[in-house]
Design a protein around this motif. Structure first.
Motif, PDB file in Angstrom:
ATOM      1  N   PRO A  91      18.932  19.629  28.050  1.00 35.52           N
ATOM      2  CA  PRO A  91      18.591  20.008  29.418  1.00 35.52           C
ATOM      3  C   PRO A  91      17.284  20.771  29.542  1.00 35.52           C
ATOM      4  O   PRO A  91      16.699  20.814  30.622  1.00 35.52           O
ATOM      5  CB  PRO A  91      19.791  20.869  29.842  1.00 35.52           C
ATOM      6  N   TYR A  92      16.810  21.403  28.453  1.00 31.83           N
ATOM      7  CA  TYR A  92      15.577  22.195  28.549  1.00 31.83           C
ATOM      8  C   TYR A  92      14.375  21.473  27.945  1.00 31.83           C
ATOM      9  O   TYR A  92      13.317  22.056  27.791  1.00 31.83           O
ATOM     10  CB  TYR A  92      15.770  23.547  27.866  1.00 31.83           C
ATOM     11  N   ASP A  93      14.523  20.217  27.619  1.00 26.57           N
ATOM     12  CA  ASP A  93      13.415  19.461  27.053  1.00 26.57           C
ATOM     13  C   ASP A  93      12.503  18.991  28.189  1.00 26.57           C
ATOM     14  O   ASP A  93      12.948  18.744  29.308  1.00 26.57           O
ATOM     15  CB  ASP A  93      13.922  18.256  26.259  1.00 26.57           C
ATOM     16  N   VAL A  94      11.195  18.875  27.881  1.00 25.01           N
ATOM     17  CA  VAL A  94      10.219  18.423  28.879  1.00 25.01           C
ATOM     18  C   VAL A  94       9.354  17.337  28.251  1.00 25.01           C
ATOM     19  O   VAL A  94       9.149  17.315  27.036  1.00 25.01           O
ATOM     20  CB  VAL A  94       9.330  19.589  29.373  1.00 25.01           C
ATOM     21  N   PRO A  95       8.813  16.410  29.081  1.00 26.43           N
ATOM     22  CA  PRO A  95       8.047  15.295  28.536  1.00 26.43           C
ATOM     23  C   PRO A  95       6.582  15.625  28.237  1.00 26.43           C
ATOM     24  O   PRO A  95       5.887  14.825  27.610  1.00 26.43           O
ATOM     25  CB  PRO A  95       8.133  14.254  29.651  1.00 26.43           C
ATOM     26  N   PHE A  96       6.112  16.818  28.643  1.00 22.67           N
ATOM     27  CA  PHE A  96       4.677  17.092  28.584  1.00 22.67           C
ATOM     28  C   PHE A  96       4.112  16.996  27.169  1.00 22.67           C
ATOM     29  O   PHE A  96       3.033  16.450  26.945  1.00 22.67           O
ATOM     30  CB  PHE A  96       4.385  18.475  29.169  1.00 22.67           C
ATOM     31  N   ARG A  97       4.830  17.534  26.174  1.00 21.99           N
ATOM     32  CA  ARG A  97       4.308  17.505  24.804  1.00 21.99           C
ATOM     33  C   ARG A  97       4.161  16.074  24.303  1.00 21.99           C
ATOM     34  O   ARG A  97       3.228  15.752  23.555  1.00 21.99           O
ATOM     35  CB  ARG A  97       5.179  18.331  23.863  1.00 21.99           C
ATOM     36  N   HIS A  98       5.092  15.184  24.716  1.00 19.62           N
ATOM     37  CA  HIS A  98       5.001  13.784  24.298  1.00 19.62           C
ATOM     38  C   HIS A  98       3.779  13.117  24.938  1.00 19.62           C
ATOM     39  O   HIS A  98       3.088  12.319  24.299  1.00 19.62           O
ATOM     40  CB  HIS A  98       6.277  13.036  24.691  1.00 19.62           C
ATOM     41  N   GLN A  99       3.499  13.465  26.193  1.00 19.17           N
ATOM     42  CA  GLN A  99       2.333  12.911  26.875  1.00 19.17           C
ATOM     43  C   GLN A  99       1.041  13.366  26.191  1.00 19.17           C
ATOM     44  O   GLN A  99       0.111  12.579  26.002  1.00 19.17           O
ATOM     45  CB  GLN A  99       2.351  13.331  28.349  1.00 19.17           C
ATOM     46  N   GLN A 100       0.985  14.652  25.835  1.00 18.88           N
ATOM     47  CA  GLN A 100      -0.196  15.156  25.128  1.00 18.88           C
ATOM     48  C   GLN A 100      -0.346  14.488  23.766  1.00 18.88           C
ATOM     49  O   GLN A 100      -1.459  14.169  23.337  1.00 18.88           O
ATOM     50  CB  GLN A 100      -0.099  16.670  24.944  1.00 18.88           C
ATOM     51  N   ALA A 101       0.773  14.288  23.069  1.00 22.87           N
ATOM     52  CA  ALA A 101       0.729  13.689  21.742  1.00 22.87           C
ATOM     53  C   ALA A 101       0.254  12.239  21.808  1.00 22.87           C
ATOM     54  O   ALA A 101      -0.474  11.766  20.925  1.00 22.87           O
ATOM     55  CB  ALA A 101       2.111  13.760  21.096  1.00 22.87           C
ATOM     56  N   LEU A 102       0.631  11.512  22.865  1.00 24.04           N
ATOM     57  CA  LEU A 102       0.219  10.114  23.007  1.00 24.04           C
ATOM     58  C   LEU A 102      -1.241   9.989  23.423  1.00 24.04           C
ATOM     59  O   LEU A 102      -1.901   9.004  23.093  1.00 24.04           O
ATOM     60  CB  LEU A 102       1.123   9.409  24.027  1.00 24.04           C
ATOM     61  N   ASP A 103      -1.762  10.990  24.131  1.00 22.77           N
ATOM     62  CA  ASP A 103      -3.174  10.972  24.545  1.00 22.77           C
ATOM     63  C   ASP A 103      -3.764  12.360  24.362  1.00 22.77           C
ATOM     64  O   ASP A 103      -3.848  13.153  25.303  1.00 22.77           O
ATOM     65  CB  ASP A 103      -3.313  10.528  26.001  1.00 22.77           C
ATOM     66  N   PRO A 104      -4.185  12.703  23.114  1.00 28.23           N
ATOM     67  CA  PRO A 104      -4.705  14.036  22.838  1.00 28.23           C
ATOM     68  C   PRO A 104      -6.214  14.150  23.066  1.00 28.23           C
ATOM     69  O   PRO A 104      -6.853  15.064  22.549  1.00 28.23           O
ATOM     70  CB  PRO A 104      -4.362  14.223  21.360  1.00 28.23           C
ATOM     71  N   SER A 105      -6.797  13.218  23.818  1.00 26.19           N
ATOM     72  CA  SER A 105      -8.255  13.196  23.972  1.00 26.19           C
ATOM     73  C   SER A 105      -8.805  14.468  24.607  1.00 26.19           C
ATOM     74  O   SER A 105      -9.984  14.814  24.408  1.00 26.19           O
ATOM     75  CB  SER A 105      -8.677  11.987  24.813  1.00 26.19           C
ATOM     76  N   ALA A 112      11.202  17.012  12.838  1.00 27.92           N
ATOM     77  CA  ALA A 112      11.342  15.572  13.043  1.00 27.92           C
ATOM     78  C   ALA A 112      10.838  15.117  14.410  1.00 27.92           C
ATOM     79  O   ALA A 112      10.878  13.917  14.712  1.00 27.92           O
ATOM     80  CB  ALA A 112      12.810  15.167  12.894  1.00 27.92           C
ATOM     81  N   ASP A 113      10.345  16.041  15.218  1.00 25.11           N
ATOM     82  CA  ASP A 113       9.914  15.686  16.566  1.00 25.11           C
ATOM     83  C   ASP A 113       8.596  14.913  16.514  1.00 25.11           C
ATOM     84  O   ASP A 113       7.609  15.370  15.930  1.00 25.11           O
ATOM     85  CB  ASP A 113       9.740  16.961  17.398  1.00 25.11           C
ATOM     86  N   ALA A 114       8.587  13.745  17.139  1.00 22.37           N
ATOM     87  CA  ALA A 114       7.415  12.870  17.079  1.00 22.37           C
ATOM     88  C   ALA A 114       6.181  13.537  17.676  1.00 22.37           C
ATOM     89  O   ALA A 114       5.066  13.414  17.145  1.00 22.37           O
ATOM     90  CB  ALA A 114       7.715  11.565  17.810  1.00 22.37           C
ATOM     91  N   ALA A 115       6.360  14.246  18.797  1.00 21.09           N
ATOM     92  CA  ALA A 115       5.217  14.873  19.454  1.00 21.09           C
ATOM     93  C   ALA A 115       4.606  15.956  18.577  1.00 21.09           C
ATOM     94  O   ALA A 115       3.380  16.052  18.442  1.00 21.09           O
ATOM     95  CB  ALA A 115       5.656  15.452  20.795  1.00 21.09           C
ATOM     96  N   VAL A 116       5.454  16.767  17.948  1.00 19.11           N
ATOM     97  CA  VAL A 116       4.961  17.831  17.079  1.00 19.11           C
ATOM     98  C   VAL A 116       4.182  17.241  15.902  1.00 19.11           C
ATOM     99  O   VAL A 116       3.091  17.706  15.553  1.00 19.11           O
ATOM    100  CB  VAL A 116       6.132  18.706  16.567  1.00 19.11           C
ATOM    101  N   ILE A 117       4.717  16.198  15.307  1.00 23.45           N
ATOM    102  CA  ILE A 117       4.051  15.573  14.155  1.00 23.45           C
ATOM    103  C   ILE A 117       2.704  14.980  14.558  1.00 23.45           C
ATOM    104  O   ILE A 117       1.688  15.155  13.874  1.00 23.45           O
ATOM    105  CB  ILE A 117       4.963  14.505  13.527  1.00 23.45           C
ATOM    106  N   LEU A 118       2.670  14.273  15.707  1.00 22.29           N
ATOM    107  CA  LEU A 118       1.414  13.673  16.168  1.00 22.29           C
ATOM    108  C   LEU A 118       0.376  14.738  16.505  1.00 22.29           C
ATOM    109  O   LEU A 118      -0.816  14.582  16.182  1.00 22.29           O
ATOM    110  CB  LEU A 118       1.680  12.788  17.386  1.00 22.29           C
ATOM    111  N   LEU A 119       0.793  15.809  17.133  1.00 25.06           N
ATOM    112  CA  LEU A 119      -0.153  16.880  17.468  1.00 25.06           C
ATOM    113  C   LEU A 119      -0.665  17.578  16.209  1.00 25.06           C
ATOM    114  O   LEU A 119      -1.833  17.973  16.129  1.00 25.06           O
ATOM    115  CB  LEU A 119       0.519  17.887  18.411  1.00 25.06           C
TER     116      LEU A 119
END
Length: 214
Positions: free
Chosen positions: A2-16, A44-51
């Motif tokens: 319930p406390y998860d947010v999509p923002f980190r995933h968006q940043q990880a997909l486009d870190p320009s 194991a979080d994809a966004a953390v690893i990509l960032l």
């Protein structure tokens, strides 16, 4: 989650937009906080690893490892000589009376070492401190017959903590054009003394006269 947010995933997909180490670290730190708030494994979080991987790309244009290792080694040597003075130059001493006391004590010691490296006779110079107000570092000044050197954590920022100029006697408080140096140069007094003598065209020391004319 319930406390998860999509923002980190968006940043990880486009870190320009993350073009500096500071912005990259900030994004990574926020992503880690998001994982903790959501109870998600950050390992194991994809966004953390990509960032985290993006941080590596931000350093590709920087000096190679050999140069950076040499700089780190030199920094360690400097910190071992005057650890407090370098640290205080970075963090500042405003509104911290204890830090200012340490800055002025170490600053005076550094000036005495410079005077020795310049081969100045004991009675030919003075070292004085001006503590200034609580919002400023104040200054430590070496004033000789031909040379004036001042240490201060002023508004010019890093690499401009030391200023020096040629003077005509100890009553000359204006002197010639000021030159600037980083505080780390002052902490290598022999090398800095060579620069000061060269740039200000000071009279040769007794040892140099022997070398030139002996």
């Amino acid at each position: 989650m319930p406390y998860d947010v999509p923002f980190r995933h968006q940043q990880a997909l486009d870190p320009s937009a993350l073009t500096t180490i500071t912005s990259g670290l900030h994004a990574l730190s926020r992503a880690i906080d998001d994982c903790r708030n959501a109870g998600v494994s950050l390992e194991a979080d994809a966004a953390v690893i990509l960032l985290a991987r993006h941080l590596g790309t931000l350093t590709k244009s920087m000096p190679d490892d050999a140069i950076l290792r040499r700089r780190a080694t030199e920094s360690i040597a400097e910190l071992q000589r005057f650890p407090a003075l370098l640290t205080l130059a970075i963090r500042g001493v405003a509104y911290d009376a204890a830090a200012k006391d340490l800055f002025h004590a170490d600053g005076r010691r550094a000036m005495h070492k410079l005077a020795a490296a310049l081969c100045l006779p004991d009675d030919s110079y003075s070292i004085r401190s001006n503590r200034s107000g609580p919002a400023a570092s104040g200054e430590i000044t070496l004033h000789g017959e031909e040379v004036w050197v001042q240490l201060s954590l002023g508004a010019l920022g890093p690499d401009y903590e030391v200023s020096f100029r040629r003077v005509r006697g100890r009553d000359d408080h204006l002197g010639d054009r000021r030159r600037f140096a980083a505080i780390r140069e002052l902490l290598n007094p022999e090398r800095f003394a060579e620069r000061v003598r060269r740039e200000l065209r000071l009279a040769p020391t007794s040892a140099e006269r022997v070398t030139l004319f002996g």
